[in-house]
Design a protein around this motif. Structure first.
Motif, PDB file in Angstrom:
ATOM      1  N   GLU A   1      -6.229  78.954   0.424  1.00  0.00           N
ATOM      2  CA  GLU A   1      -5.663  77.993   0.824  1.00  0.00           C
ATOM      3  C   GLU A   1      -5.477  77.008   0.134  1.00  0.00           C
ATOM      4  O   GLU A   1      -4.368  75.925   0.052  1.00  0.00           O
TER       5      GLU A   1
ATOM      6  N   HIS B   1      -2.660  75.003  -1.876  1.00  0.00           N
ATOM      7  CA  HIS B   1      -2.512  73.597  -1.946  1.00  0.00           C
ATOM      8  C   HIS B   1      -1.741  72.857  -3.432  1.00  0.00           C
ATOM      9  O   HIS B   1      -0.948  72.016  -3.310  1.00  0.00           O
ATOM     10  N   GLN B   2      -3.272  72.599  -4.224  1.00  0.00           N
ATOM     11  CA  GLN B   2      -3.105  72.218  -5.252  1.00  0.00           C
ATOM     12  C   GLN B   2      -2.137  72.765  -6.298  1.00  0.00           C
ATOM     13  O   GLN B   2      -1.757  72.159  -7.037  1.00  0.00           O
TER      14      GLN B   2
END
Length: 235
Positions: free
Chosen positions: A215, A219-220
Motif C-alpha cells: 500500500e 501511494h508513492q
C-alpha cells in the motif's frame, strides 16, 4: 458553590407600535433557561388592553379585542410577572420595543421602577447585527441561517416567538447546544437537558492499523503520477 445561570427569553404582542401614543401590551410570552437548558417553567398571559387594537397589528398577530374581552389587565398580573423575571437575564429580540412597552405598563400601574432595575437585558438583534453585519437579522432570517424550524409561525405569537428565539439564542451563542443525544427520553424537540457522554477512563487502547508495504508503494506511485505536488515537497 456554582450559581445557576437563569435566563428568561421574552416576547410581547401589542395593540400597535407606540406606547407613547397609548398602545398597550396584549400578550406576554416567556420561556426559562437555566444553565442553557429549557426548564418548561414558562410564563404566558393574554391581557385586556382597554383600547382598540390597530388593524395592522391584528394582521400581524391575529389577536382581536373580542378574544381579549375576558382576559385580565396588566395590573392584575404585574406582581406574578415581576416575581417571575426578577433577577434573571432577559433575552429579547429588538429589546427597546418590548422593554419600552413593559416600562410604560409599569409606569401606568405605579409603584414600580423601570424593568432594567430588576433584570439584566440582552438584545439578540444587536448580537445578530454584530455577528452577521450587513445581513437580514429578523427572527425569521435567523431561523433560516441557523436551520431552526419556524414552520408553525404563521402569525406572530409571544410564547411561540419566545420559544423560537430561545433556540436561535442557543445556536447563536454556542453553536450546537447538544453534542450527543441521550438514549433515554427528554425534551428532544429543543435538544436540551441531555448530558454529554464521556469516554470511560479505563477504556482499552484503540487499535492502530498501519499501511502494508504494498500500500505504501502504491501511494508513492500515485504521488509521482501527480507530478510536482506540494505533498512530495514535504516528504
Amino acid at each position: 458553590m456554582n450559581t445557576l445561570s437563569r435566563q428568561i427569553v421574552l416576547d410581547t404582542e401589542t395593540t400597535g407600535l407606540e406606547p407613547s401614543r397609548g398602545h398597550r401590551i396584549i400578550e406576554i410570552g416567556c420561556v426559562e433557561l437555566v444553565d442553557r437548558r429549557l426548564t418548561g417553567n414558562d410564563f404566558h398571559q393574554y391581557l385586556q388592553p382597554d383600547r382598540e387594537i390597530d388593524a395592522a397589528a391584528v394582521e400581524v398577530h391575529g389577536i382581536t379585542n373580542e378574544f381579549l374581552a375576558d382576559k385580565p389587565r396588566f395590573e392584575d398580573v404585574v406582581q406574578d410577572f415581576m416575581d417571575y423575571v426578577q433577577g434573571a437575564e432577559l433575552i429579547i429580540h429588538n429589546a427597546p420595543f418590548d422593554v419600552g412597552f413593559i416600562d410604560a405598563e409599569l409606569e401606568r400601574v405605579g409603584g414600580w421602577n423601570r424593568l432594567d432595575s430588576y433584570c439584566r437585558i440582552t438584545d439578540t438583534l444587536v448580537m445578530a447585527r454584530n455577528k452577521h453585519p450587513g445581513q437580514r437579522n429578523s427572527l425569521d432570517a435567523l431561523c433560516g441561517r441557523y436551520d431552526i424550524d419556524n414552520s408553525q409561525r404563521q402569525k406572530h405569537g409571544a410564547l411561540l416567538d419566545a420559544e423560537i428565539l430561545a433556540e436561535v439564542y442557543l445556536a447563536m451563542t454556542g453553536g450546537q447546544s447538544v453534542l450527543f443525544q441521550e438514549e433515554q427520553g427528554g425534551d428532544e424537540g429543543h435538544g436540551q437537558g441531555q448530558a454529554i457522554r464521556r469516554l470511560a477512563a479505563d477504556r482499552g487502547s484503540l487499535r492502530v492499523v498501519r499501511a502494508t508495504d504494498q500500500e505504501v508503494l502504491e501511494h508513492q506511485r500515485f504521488l509521482q503520477e501527480m507530478g510536482d505536488s506540494l505533498w512530495m515537497k514535504q516528504t
